[in-house]
Design a protein around this motif. Sequence first.
Motif, PDB file in Angstrom:
ATOM      1  N   THR A 227       0.844  -1.191   0.000  1.00 56.84           N
ATOM      2  CA  THR A 227       0.000   0.000   0.000  1.00 56.84           C
ATOM      3  C   THR A 227       0.881   1.244   0.000  1.00 56.84           C
ATOM      4  OG1 THR A 227      -0.080   0.177   2.414  1.00 56.84           O
ATOM      5  CG2 THR A 227      -1.726  -1.246   1.365  1.00 56.84           C
ATOM      6  N   GLY A 228       0.260   2.395  -0.236  1.00 60.18           N
ATOM      7  CA  GLY A 228       1.024   3.641  -0.239  1.00 60.18           C
ATOM      8  C   GLY A 228       1.658   3.928   1.099  1.00 60.18           C
ATOM      9  N   ILE A 229       0.931   3.647   2.191  1.00 60.30           N
ATOM     10  CA  ILE A 229       1.472   3.887   3.525  1.00 60.30           C
ATOM     11  C   ILE A 229       2.674   2.988   3.788  1.00 60.30           C
ATOM     12  CG2 ILE A 229       0.978   3.676   5.996  1.00 60.30           C
ATOM     13  CD1 ILE A 229      -1.880   4.524   5.409  1.00 60.30           C
ATOM     14  N   GLU A 230       2.580   1.732   3.368  1.00 64.02           N
ATOM     15  CA  GLU A 230       3.701   0.806   3.561  1.00 64.02           C
ATOM     16  C   GLU A 230       4.938   1.285   2.816  1.00 64.02           C
ATOM     17  OE1 GLU A 230       1.873  -3.638   4.213  1.00 64.02           O
ATOM     18  OE2 GLU A 230       1.660  -2.747   2.228  1.00 64.02           O
ATOM     19  N   LEU A 231       4.739   1.746   1.588  1.00 67.50           N
ATOM     20  CA  LEU A 231       5.883   2.222   0.805  1.00 67.50           C
ATOM     21  C   LEU A 231       6.492   3.478   1.417  1.00 67.50           C
ATOM     22  CD1 LEU A 231       4.634   1.747  -2.870  1.00 67.50           C
ATOM     23  CD2 LEU A 231       6.308   0.367  -1.631  1.00 67.50           C
ATOM     24  N   THR A 232       5.654   4.333   1.976  1.00 65.79           N
ATOM     25  CA  THR A 232       6.159   5.580   2.565  1.00 65.79           C
ATOM     26  C   THR A 232       7.061   5.297   3.762  1.00 65.79           C
ATOM     27  OG1 THR A 232       4.198   6.810   1.854  1.00 65.79           O
ATOM     28  CG2 THR A 232       5.510   7.759   3.641  1.00 65.79           C
ATOM     29  N   TRP A 233       6.587   4.480   4.706  1.00 66.06           N
ATOM     30  CA  TRP A 233       7.415   4.255   5.890  1.00 66.06           C
ATOM     31  C   TRP A 233       8.641   3.429   5.553  1.00 66.06           C
ATOM     32  CZ3 TRP A 233       8.922  -0.384   7.778  1.00 66.06           C
ATOM     33  CH2 TRP A 233       8.117  -1.519   7.598  1.00 66.06           C
ATOM     34  N   ARG A 234       8.511   2.514   4.606  1.00 61.93           N
ATOM     35  CA  ARG A 234       9.688   1.724   4.214  1.00 61.93           C
ATOM     36  C   ARG A 234      10.747   2.612   3.546  1.00 61.93           C
ATOM     37  NH1 ARG A 234       8.848  -4.147   3.747  1.00 61.93           N
ATOM     38  NH2 ARG A 234       6.830  -4.614   4.709  1.00 61.93           N
ATOM     39  N   ALA A 373       8.084  -7.451 -15.468  1.00 64.10           N
ATOM     40  CA  ALA A 373       7.997  -7.606 -14.034  1.00 64.10           C
ATOM     41  C   ALA A 373       7.178  -8.842 -13.720  1.00 64.10           C
ATOM     42  CB  ALA A 373       7.369  -6.383 -13.391  1.00 64.10           C
ATOM     43  N   PRO A 374       7.340  -9.436 -12.530  1.00 63.23           N
ATOM     44  CA  PRO A 374       6.520 -10.577 -12.148  1.00 63.23           C
ATOM     45  C   PRO A 374       5.045 -10.237 -12.264  1.00 63.23           C
ATOM     46  CG  PRO A 374       8.281 -10.212 -10.578  1.00 63.23           C
ATOM     47  CD  PRO A 374       8.284  -9.043 -11.497  1.00 63.23           C
ATOM     48  N   ALA A 375       4.289 -11.120 -12.942  1.00 66.63           N
ATOM     49  CA  ALA A 375       2.889 -10.841 -13.216  1.00 66.63           C
ATOM     50  C   ALA A 375       2.065 -10.671 -11.960  1.00 66.63           C
ATOM     51  CB  ALA A 375       2.310 -11.963 -14.076  1.00 66.63           C
ATOM     52  N   SER A 376       2.490 -11.322 -10.879  1.00 68.83           N
ATOM     53  CA  SER A 376       1.715 -11.266  -9.655  1.00 68.83           C
ATOM     54  C   SER A 376       1.990 -10.031  -8.815  1.00 68.83           C
ATOM     55  CB  SER A 376       2.014 -12.497  -8.785  1.00 68.83           C
ATOM     56  OG  SER A 376       3.383 -12.574  -8.493  1.00 68.83           O
ATOM     57  N   ALA A 377       3.005  -9.244  -9.215  1.00 68.54           N
ATOM     58  CA  ALA A 377       3.391  -8.079  -8.403  1.00 68.54           C
ATOM     59  C   ALA A 377       2.519  -6.879  -8.752  1.00 68.54           C
ATOM     60  CB  ALA A 377       4.854  -7.743  -8.622  1.00 68.54           C
ATOM     61  N   VAL A 378       1.221  -7.016  -8.548  1.00 70.86           N
ATOM     62  CA  VAL A 378       0.281  -5.937  -8.845  1.00 70.86           C
ATOM     63  C   VAL A 378       0.054  -5.135  -7.578  1.00 70.86           C
ATOM     64  CG1 VAL A 378      -1.988  -5.339  -9.676  1.00 70.86           C
ATOM     65  CG2 VAL A 378      -0.803  -7.319 -10.636  1.00 70.86           C
ATOM     66  N   SER A 379       0.395  -3.865  -7.612  1.00 70.51           N
ATOM     67  CA  SER A 379       0.319  -3.040  -6.410  1.00 70.51           C
ATOM     68  C   SER A 379      -1.108  -2.628  -6.094  1.00 70.51           C
ATOM     69  CB  SER A 379       1.187  -1.785  -6.605  1.00 70.51           C
ATOM     70  OG  SER A 379       1.033  -0.920  -5.530  1.00 70.51           O
ATOM     71  N   THR A 380      -1.334  -2.430  -4.825  1.00 69.79           N
ATOM     72  CA  THR A 380      -2.624  -1.897  -4.400  1.00 69.79           C
ATOM     73  C   THR A 380      -2.578  -0.377  -4.288  1.00 69.79           C
ATOM     74  OG1 THR A 380      -2.022  -2.136  -2.084  1.00 69.79           O
ATOM     75  CG2 THR A 380      -3.199  -3.959  -3.097  1.00 69.79           C
ATOM     76  N   VAL A 381      -1.431   0.228  -4.658  1.00 68.48           N
ATOM     77  CA  VAL A 381      -1.325   1.676  -4.632  1.00 68.48           C
ATOM     78  C   VAL A 381      -2.241   2.250  -5.691  1.00 68.48           C
ATOM     79  CG1 VAL A 381       0.196   3.647  -4.916  1.00 68.48           C
ATOM     80  CG2 VAL A 381       1.039   1.573  -3.849  1.00 68.48           C
ATOM     81  N   PRO A 382      -3.120   3.215  -5.359  1.00 68.45           N
ATOM     82  CA  PRO A 382      -4.027   3.770  -6.360  1.00 68.45           C
ATOM     83  C   PRO A 382      -3.281   4.357  -7.531  1.00 68.45           C
ATOM     84  CG  PRO A 382      -4.645   4.475  -4.138  1.00 68.45           C
ATOM     85  CD  PRO A 382      -3.329   3.807  -4.016  1.00 68.45           C
ATOM     86  N   SER A 383      -3.765   4.108  -8.729  1.00 69.27           N
ATOM     87  CA  SER A 383      -3.133   4.633  -9.938  1.00 69.27           C
ATOM     88  C   SER A 383      -3.864   5.858 -10.458  1.00 69.27           C
ATOM     89  CB  SER A 383      -3.098   3.558 -11.021  1.00 69.27           C
ATOM     90  OG  SER A 383      -4.407   3.148 -11.365  1.00 69.27           O
TER      91      SER A 383
END
Length: 383
Positions: A227-234, A373-383
């Motif tokens: 998620t966007g929050i996960e990416l931000t803190w990471r 990219a790996p087909a399963s690596a679909v982000s939940t970050v809003p586009s």
Amino acid sequence: MADHCSPTFADLAGQLGFSCEEAGGLVEFRSPFALENWTLPVLELTIVLGALLALWYAIVRLRRHGDPTNLVLWFGATAYLFVIEPPLYFPAAFGIEDHVDTMFAHNVFTVDFLWGRLPLYIIAIYPLMATMAFGIIRMLGIFRRYGVLIGAACVGYVHHAFYEIFDHLGPQLRWWEWSLDNPLNQPMFDSVPMGSVVVFAALWPMSLAFCVQYFVGRHVDDGKRFTGIELTWRTIVIGLLASVGTFLLPLPATVIGMNNTTIRGIVYALELAVLAIGAALVMIRQWTALRRGTATPPQYTDPFVQRFATLYLIIFAALWIAALPDFFAAINGETTNGDPIGNLWYTAACFVIATASVLATFTVPRSQATPEAPASAVSTVPS
């Protein structure tokens, strides 16, 4: 901001041809035609354009392929910059002037921040260099086969090659000036401190790459979504931990050579040699295995890195060629204008390594199933 014009910085600024007390404010703009020489705007345009294109491509990868790794790398490198650089520019403001004097001064460019201390291109060079080195190693599939630590070491090795091409040219062309009286800059490798050759060219990108791959990259490769929050803190954690890694990795040289610059230089060189030999062997082995079909083809391609890294090498080859007449006319390591020259043979070796690394990405087979990219690596970050 004259109260921040330390005697050392004022002296370095004078050598570069500008006045510390008259250097702008938080941000200052100049005509590219009013700079010290024509190479400054060329350098600035190359690096800033490259960083912006790297950011654009990182956003595209996230939106199209759900892969946030490049974006986290870009912002993680930028976060690292703002942790490391300000104390070096204003040691008095951070209360460390008794331990760290001004180490260098950048020349003034078209866009500068922080009273002439921070050119825009310096902000840009951190994410650009990291993106090129990380992308090359990822395209060769080294992270997947050898793991996070070895992959990060290979990133440091490739980054070192690209960076030293730039590092050994800058002082001669007055892109910046090192303080030779600062003990932290000793010993020098011609016009470059060994600390820059080892720590800033190899160990900090290794630390950054390790954090990015550990917190994000390996999970994306396995199909995890963020998620966007996960990416931000990471990303914030990556910037902070990469700074800690930059302190820890050179500790052998820092501790052993605390009271002897010669010993410090030897330990620095040994650290770099271990990193370089190990990374080179891994990269050659991986490339050979991919060419023979005995290793799984990488699932990742990065056309931006392939194209811009090629352009980077062409532009810097031209800059070096333009600098060679003054280089060969230098006496006792200084040009007729009094500017220190770098090490041409070391730079040539770095050109060979960087060029071979880029060419390797064009000459290995790719996975037919997932070219981007790996087909399963679909982000939940809003586009």
